[in-house]
Design a protein around this motif. Structure first.
Motif, PDB file in Angstrom:
ATOM      1  N   LYS A  98       3.369  -1.564  -5.795  1.00 36.46           N
ATOM      2  CA  LYS A  98       2.297  -0.669  -5.390  1.00 36.46           C
ATOM      3  C   LYS A  98       1.137  -0.864  -6.369  1.00 36.46           C
ATOM      4  O   LYS A  98       1.331  -1.307  -7.505  1.00 36.46           O
TER       5      LYS A  98
ATOM      6  N   ASN B 218       0.798  -1.227   0.000  1.00 40.76           N
ATOM      7  CA  ASN B 218       0.000   0.000   0.000  1.00 40.76           C
ATOM      8  C   ASN B 218       0.831   1.278   0.000  1.00 40.76           C
ATOM      9  O   ASN B 218       0.277   2.376  -0.080  1.00 40.76           O
ATOM     10  N   SER B 219       2.173   1.157   0.072  1.00 41.89           N
ATOM     11  CA  SER B 219       3.055   2.323   0.004  1.00 41.89           C
ATOM     12  C   SER B 219       4.477   1.842  -0.268  1.00 41.89           C
ATOM     13  O   SER B 219       4.760   0.644  -0.186  1.00 41.89           O
ATOM     14  N   GLY B 220       5.364   2.777  -0.543  1.00 38.10           N
ATOM     15  CA  GLY B 220       6.760   2.431  -0.734  1.00 38.10           C
ATOM     16  C   GLY B 220       7.372   1.861   0.533  1.00 38.10           C
ATOM     17  O   GLY B 220       8.163   0.905   0.490  1.00 38.10           O
ATOM     18  N   THR B 221       6.997   2.421   1.664  1.00 33.28           N
ATOM     19  CA  THR B 221       7.490   1.922   2.950  1.00 33.28           C
ATOM     20  C   THR B 221       7.010   0.494   3.185  1.00 33.28           C
ATOM     21  O   THR B 221       7.766  -0.360   3.658  1.00 33.28           O
ATOM     22  N   HIS B 222       5.761   0.236   2.843  1.00 30.10           N
ATOM     23  CA  HIS B 222       5.199  -1.107   2.988  1.00 30.10           C
ATOM     24  C   HIS B 222       5.932  -2.090   2.071  1.00 30.10           C
ATOM     25  O   HIS B 222       6.241  -3.217   2.477  1.00 30.10           O
TER      26      HIS B 222
ATOM     27  N   ASP C 216       8.415   1.252  -5.739  1.00 29.30           N
ATOM     28  CA  ASP C 216       7.090   1.042  -6.316  1.00 29.30           C
ATOM     29  C   ASP C 216       6.989  -0.370  -6.896  1.00 29.30           C
ATOM     30  O   ASP C 216       5.913  -0.889  -7.124  1.00 29.30           O
TER      31      ASP C 216
END
Length: 114
Positions: free
Chosen positions: A91, A43-47, A76
């Motif tokens: 992503k 759900n995000s780059g961090t995820h 991504d």
């Protein structure tokens, strides 16, 4: 470790960090390079980084060879190459754009059905 055990380990590592929409595709009849392709959504780059990191740590803890990890800087699309299994962590917008499931032109299986 057998390929199926590594696959189960990889899917579990992704599930542990809440990967979304995990798809497992058996591609051994299409290529000699790998047996399975796993695609999941972050759900995000961090995820995406967290998913890749957990997969890497789990693989190392279980003595599974990691041939390479690509894309962590941009996050991504992170690819984790476990030799017979290639994991794509993407992503949502990247996954929709590239549509890897259609690229392989096969019906994906749920992670537990393989």
């Amino acid at each position: 470790m057998e390929t199926k055990e590594i696959l189960d380990l990889a899917v579990s590592a992704l599930e542990d960090v809440k990967a979304e929409n995990i798809t497992v595709m058996n591609v051994e009849h299409l290529t000699e390079l790998m047996s399975y392709v796993v695609v999941c959504t972050a759900n995000s780059g961090t995820h995406a980084k967290a998913l890749a990191n957990n997969l890497e740590m789990t693989a190392k803890k279980n003595n599974v060879t990691i041939l390479g990890i690509e894309g962590e800087a941009k996050s991504d699309w992170v690819l984790v190459d476990l030799a017979d299994i290639v994991v794509h962590i993407m992503k949502e917008e990247t996954r929709e754009f590239y549509q890897l499931e259609k690229l392989w032109d096969i019906k994906p299986n749920s992670p537990k059905a393989v």
